[in-house]
Design an enzyme around this catalytic site. Sequence first.
Site, mmCIF file in Angstrom:
data_model
loop_
_atom_site.group_PDB
_atom_site.id
_atom_site.type_symbol
_atom_site.label_atom_id
_atom_site.label_comp_id
_atom_site.label_asym_id
_atom_site.label_seq_id
_atom_site.Cartn_x
_atom_site.Cartn_y
_atom_site.Cartn_z
ATOM 1 N N ARG A 227 0.880 -1.178 0.000
ATOM 2 C CA ARG A 227 0.000 0.000 0.000
ATOM 3 C C ARG A 227 0.909 1.217 0.000
ATOM 4 O O ARG A 227 1.697 1.421 0.929
ATOM 5 C CB ARG A 227 -0.917 -0.015 1.215
ATOM 6 C CG ARG A 227 -1.909 1.155 1.275
ATOM 7 C CD ARG A 227 -2.907 0.917 2.400
ATOM 8 N NE ARG A 227 -3.884 1.988 2.555
ATOM 9 C CZ ARG A 227 -3.832 2.944 3.488
ATOM 10 N NH1 ARG A 227 -2.827 2.960 4.362
ATOM 11 N NH2 ARG A 227 -4.760 3.865 3.556
ATOM 12 N N ASN B 70 -7.048 8.144 2.441
ATOM 13 C CA ASN B 70 -6.692 7.579 3.743
ATOM 14 C C ASN B 70 -7.516 8.210 4.854
ATOM 15 O O ASN B 70 -7.657 9.435 4.929
ATOM 16 C CB ASN B 70 -5.203 7.829 4.022
ATOM 17 C CG ASN B 70 -4.746 7.205 5.324
ATOM 18 O OD1 ASN B 70 -4.672 5.992 5.447
ATOM 19 N ND2 ASN B 70 -4.445 8.052 6.321
ATOM 20 N N GLU B 71 -8.088 7.367 5.716
ATOM 21 C CA GLU B 71 -8.771 7.799 6.950
ATOM 22 C C GLU B 71 -9.528 9.110 6.722
ATOM 23 O O GLU B 71 -9.218 10.137 7.338
ATOM 24 C CB GLU B 71 -7.749 7.926 8.074
ATOM 25 C CG GLU B 71 -7.022 6.612 8.350
ATOM 26 C CD GLU B 71 -5.968 6.689 9.448
ATOM 27 O OE1 GLU B 71 -5.782 7.785 10.025
ATOM 28 O OE2 GLU B 71 -5.318 5.651 9.730
ATOM 29 N N HIS C 212 -8.731 0.243 9.828
ATOM 30 C CA HIS C 212 -7.410 0.394 10.427
ATOM 31 C C HIS C 212 -7.528 0.043 11.904
ATOM 32 O O HIS C 212 -8.382 0.576 12.616
ATOM 33 C CB HIS C 212 -6.893 1.824 10.242
ATOM 34 C CG HIS C 212 -6.644 2.171 8.803
ATOM 35 N ND1 HIS C 212 -6.173 3.412 8.410
ATOM 36 C CD2 HIS C 212 -6.800 1.446 7.670
ATOM 37 C CE1 HIS C 212 -6.052 3.421 7.088
ATOM 38 N NE2 HIS C 212 -6.432 2.242 6.627
ATOM 39 N N TYR D 102 -5.889 -0.074 15.470
ATOM 40 C CA TYR D 102 -4.897 0.326 16.460
ATOM 41 C C TYR D 102 -5.515 0.131 17.857
ATOM 42 O O TYR D 102 -6.051 -0.926 18.157
ATOM 43 C CB TYR D 102 -4.428 1.760 16.194
ATOM 44 C CG TYR D 102 -3.636 1.889 14.905
ATOM 45 C CD1 TYR D 102 -2.320 1.416 14.822
ATOM 46 C CD2 TYR D 102 -4.203 2.448 13.763
ATOM 47 C CE1 TYR D 102 -1.588 1.505 13.643
ATOM 48 C CE2 TYR D 102 -3.480 2.548 12.577
ATOM 49 C CZ TYR D 102 -2.174 2.078 12.525
ATOM 50 O OH TYR D 102 -1.463 2.164 11.349
ATOM 51 N N GLU E 191 -4.463 -1.078 7.760
ATOM 52 C CA GLU E 191 -3.341 -0.674 8.613
ATOM 53 C C GLU E 191 -3.518 -1.331 9.974
ATOM 54 O O GLU E 191 -4.636 -1.502 10.456
ATOM 55 C CB GLU E 191 -3.294 0.836 8.844
ATOM 56 C CG GLU E 191 -2.898 1.681 7.672
ATOM 57 C CD GLU E 191 -2.736 3.160 8.071
ATOM 58 O OE1 GLU E 191 -2.577 3.438 9.292
ATOM 59 O OE2 GLU E 191 -2.780 4.008 7.182
ATOM 60 N N TRP F 73 1.316 -1.408 9.025
ATOM 61 C CA TRP F 73 1.943 -0.079 8.990
ATOM 62 C C TRP F 73 3.193 -0.121 9.868
ATOM 63 O O TRP F 73 3.096 -0.447 11.040
ATOM 64 C CB TRP F 73 0.984 0.977 9.522
ATOM 65 C CG TRP F 73 1.565 2.355 9.361
ATOM 66 C CD1 TRP F 73 2.473 2.973 10.169
ATOM 67 C CD2 TRP F 73 1.304 3.255 8.282
ATOM 68 N NE1 TRP F 73 2.802 4.211 9.686
ATOM 69 C CE2 TRP F 73 2.095 4.416 8.518
ATOM 70 C CE3 TRP F 73 0.504 3.212 7.149
ATOM 71 C CZ2 TRP F 73 2.088 5.514 7.662
ATOM 72 C CZ3 TRP F 73 0.494 4.302 6.305
ATOM 73 C CH2 TRP F 73 1.278 5.435 6.565
#
Length: 384
Positions: free
Chosen positions: A87, A164-165, A231, A233, A260, A289
């Site tokens: 990516r 992105n995001e 994503h 986290y 990610e 990531w």
Amino acid sequence: MRKPRRALFSTAGAAFTAVLGLVVSLAGPTTGTAEAAPTGIRVSGGRVVEADGSDFVMRGVNHAHAWYPDRTGSLADIAAEGANTVRVVLSSGDRWTRTSAAEVSSVIGRCKAAKVICVLEVHDTTGYGEDGAATSLDRAADYWIGVRSALEGQEDYVVVNIGNEPFGNTGYSAWTGATKAAIGKLRGAGIDHALMVDAPNWGQDWSGTMRNNAASVLASDPDRNTIFSIHMYGVYDTAAEVRDYLHAFTDNGLPIVVGEFGDRHSDGNPDEDAIMATARTLGVGYIGWSWSGNGSGVEYLDMVNGFDANSLTGWGNRILNGSDGIAATSRTARVYGGGGGTGGGTAPNGYPYCVGGGSSDPDGDGWGWENNRSCVVRGSAADR
């Protein structure tokens, strides 16, 4: 990648929204269900497949090209570690130096030479609505149209990750409409690639906005060729949260990728073991990531030190060489002569999924034969 606000779903809330997703999905993609023409990477039966219909399960690494345009050798280095996908961070010019069409073409060429699929993303949208420097998905769509010459004919090798995001924790309820509009704009401009759309809330969708509206977003794409990207986290610091979120998509026939994730973060401690194990079990793609070059206190997310492929960090060794990692589960795309698919996943009837997808099932009954045993083609009549 950006730190989000800390928020968690309760188990009951996750179950409730999953039921809502099921209701919407039944009313969504099944209406006017003509799928994309069998050209390039595409969505079929809730799976990401190649042109021949075989599963393509992303096992990849993010690379910050826009900030380190001189590190193009990283693409080959990432491929050498076994990744089948990279990516690549690009810029529309709204926040960082614009990645030109010629540069996009060069990146694609390097991905093809390294035999990896290119997921190209515009990073300037990160945190729109909360971060005043971020730009809109509409502007990102304009960028892709502006570099269309570099994308034409590359549908077998490139996925377009629109932005992105694209929303932070402010105004994220606009995500659904903005995403549908961007998809429509790209399709209207003749961009036929598989599209990838990131979740709001700094990519982590703690509000459930993408999850609850994914079916209607997919249905809005005239090609039915949109992949959803979460994503993971600190919001996903337990195995239950990871499983609940991914199952909300796979159980409802919606294509999902972990675009990610890391092994730790400032907003909490993501459960990378659960992310990787669940992705393997479900046959879902993941892209960690990131290769190198992180700053501002998140240097621990580097997989290698100083872009040196011979200097793995702890995180790099974990995702590349650990249990359920890239080396163990990645398969090169068939378009490059690889085996495609993935080595993991079991159908509800207890039989393994076919690595080769439909190509392992010449009579089309949903049952294939691999490794001297029966296997099930995902999404077929036998997949129950």
